[in-house]
Scaffold this active site. Structure first.
Site, mmCIF file in Angstrom:
data_model
loop_
_atom_site.group_PDB
_atom_site.id
_atom_site.type_symbol
_atom_site.label_atom_id
_atom_site.label_comp_id
_atom_site.label_asym_id
_atom_site.label_seq_id
_atom_site.Cartn_x
_atom_site.Cartn_y
_atom_site.Cartn_z
ATOM 1 N N THR A 185 -61.141 39.738 -26.479
ATOM 2 C CA THR A 185 -59.800 39.275 -26.815
ATOM 3 C C THR A 185 -59.515 38.063 -25.939
ATOM 4 O OG1 THR A 185 -57.466 39.933 -27.067
ATOM 5 C CG2 THR A 185 -58.636 40.792 -25.151
ATOM 6 N N VAL A 210 -57.773 38.686 -34.115
ATOM 7 C CA VAL A 210 -57.799 37.370 -33.487
ATOM 8 C C VAL A 210 -56.928 37.433 -32.247
ATOM 9 C CG1 VAL A 210 -57.306 34.907 -33.767
ATOM 10 C CG2 VAL A 210 -58.092 36.266 -35.730
ATOM 11 N N CYS A 211 -57.450 36.908 -31.145
ATOM 12 C CA CYS A 211 -56.678 36.807 -29.915
ATOM 13 C C CYS A 211 -56.168 38.194 -29.493
ATOM 14 C CB CYS A 211 -55.542 35.814 -30.144
ATOM 15 S SG CYS A 211 -54.705 35.213 -28.666
ATOM 16 N N SER A 212 -54.892 38.286 -29.129
ATOM 17 C CA SER A 212 -54.345 39.550 -28.625
ATOM 18 C C SER A 212 -54.055 40.552 -29.729
ATOM 19 C CB SER A 212 -53.070 39.291 -27.811
ATOM 20 O OG SER A 212 -52.100 38.623 -28.599
#
Length: 325
Positions: free
Chosen positions: A124, A104-106
């Site tokens: 990302t 998730v995300c970074s």
């Protein structure tokens, strides 16, 4: 009933919503008879971690003691910028053994450092896409989608995209009805496909500096069904077509034609999702003119026809009572 194990990796300065969002989805799904996700969290040593917003999370245990999960979920946060080398070593050794790998995300940065993204198409958070692509040239970074599936690997953009991806994974495991029930309980819509852009057309493009160009941008957004050829837009900006096209791209980062395409597609998708209007009416209101023209645009951009898009993502909001506490 076979329980599907999910292990969520915790570390200092993790983003709390990257952890809690997907976990709420899986926990919500587990309230359905016949569905069970076994959720566990773990940090390197088993010690509590402090999130980037100051919240403290107490893990269930240490990564060293964790069993190999069916799904390994790696959240993001500012702690991915200078990760503990021991965490990268653990991911390098253990991530290949997990049944499914999710970021998730970074969190994708941690998996990339551990060599788990090489040769894969991933996404990302928009703010670190350039960094990920530069530092890991063997990774195919797509900055546009909210999530990407590539075999056993699933990566998502920021925060709410982690919820979208978790809902997609629940739907894949247990069907649309289960995922829709969870989405309704969380008061989100089960409608965003993975290839939905991280930003709307207006946010994807830069805002023009000069007032005539900025006014044209807004006018396009408000009138997708108008004549939006370069000549007509240039006349509205009181510039020559050649000067307008060059200036528009220089200031927004998109050609006028590409910007118009995105605005019209976004308008059509919104109408398919939020209304019961017919396809013919939506095609006219979105500037395509005919259903066939809109169909071609959808197939080119999304790989699906408008009717199928509506079938999958048209979900009227429904309120349900929360479970008793």
């Amino acid at each position: 009933m076979k329980q599907r194990s999910v292990l969520v990796v915790l570390f200092e300065d993790v983003l709390s919503l990257d952890v809690s969002g997907p976990m709420e989805v899986f926990a919500g799904a587990s309230r359905t008879p016949g569905v069970s996700y076994g959720l566990r969290t773990a940090s390197l040593t088993g010690a509590p971690v402090r999130c980037s917003n100051g919240l403290t999370l107490v893990p269930d245990g240490s990564l060293a003691e964790a069993d190999v999960p069916d799904m390994l979920l790696v959240p993001g946060g500012s702690g991915t910028r200078s990760p503990d080398p021991a965490l990268i070593d653990w991911l390098r050794e253990n991530a290949p053994r997990a049944g499914q790998l999710v970021s998730v995300c970074s969190g994708a940065l941690l998996l990339a450092e551990a060599g788990q993204l090489d040769g894969h198409r991933v996404t990302t958070h928009w703010s670190v896409c350039e960094t990920l692509a530069r530092d890991h040239p063997a990774v195919e970074v797509d900055p546009d989608p909210i999530f990407v599936r590539d075999g056993r690997l699933a990566t998502s953009a920021g925060v709410t995209a982690g919820i979208d991806l978790a809902l997609a994974l629940v739907e894949e495991d247990h069907g649309r009805d289960v995922a829709l029930a969870v989405a309704r309980h969380l008061v989100v819509f089960l409608r965003r496909p993975g290839n939905q852009a991280q930003f709307s057309a207006q946010l994807t493009a830069q805002t023009a500096v000069r007032e005539p160009l900025r006014a044209v941008q807004h006018w396009i957004t408000e009138h997708p069904d108008a004549d939006l050829c370069v000549e007509a837009l240039a006349a509205r900006a009181r510039l020559s077509p050649r000067h307008f096209a060059r200036a528009f791209q220089a200031e927004t980062g998109l050609t006028p034609g590409r910007y118009v395409e995105r605005v019209r597609l976004e308008q059509a998708r919104r109408l398919l999702e939020d209304t019961t209007d017919g396809v013919a009416g939506i095609s006219r209101a979105s500037g395509y003119g005919t259903p066939e023209a809109m169909r071609r645009a959808f197939v080119k951009a999304l790989g699906t026809a408008p009717a199928e898009y509506r079938r999958r993502f048209h979900s009227p909001p429904v309120c349900i009572n929360p479970p008793a506490t």
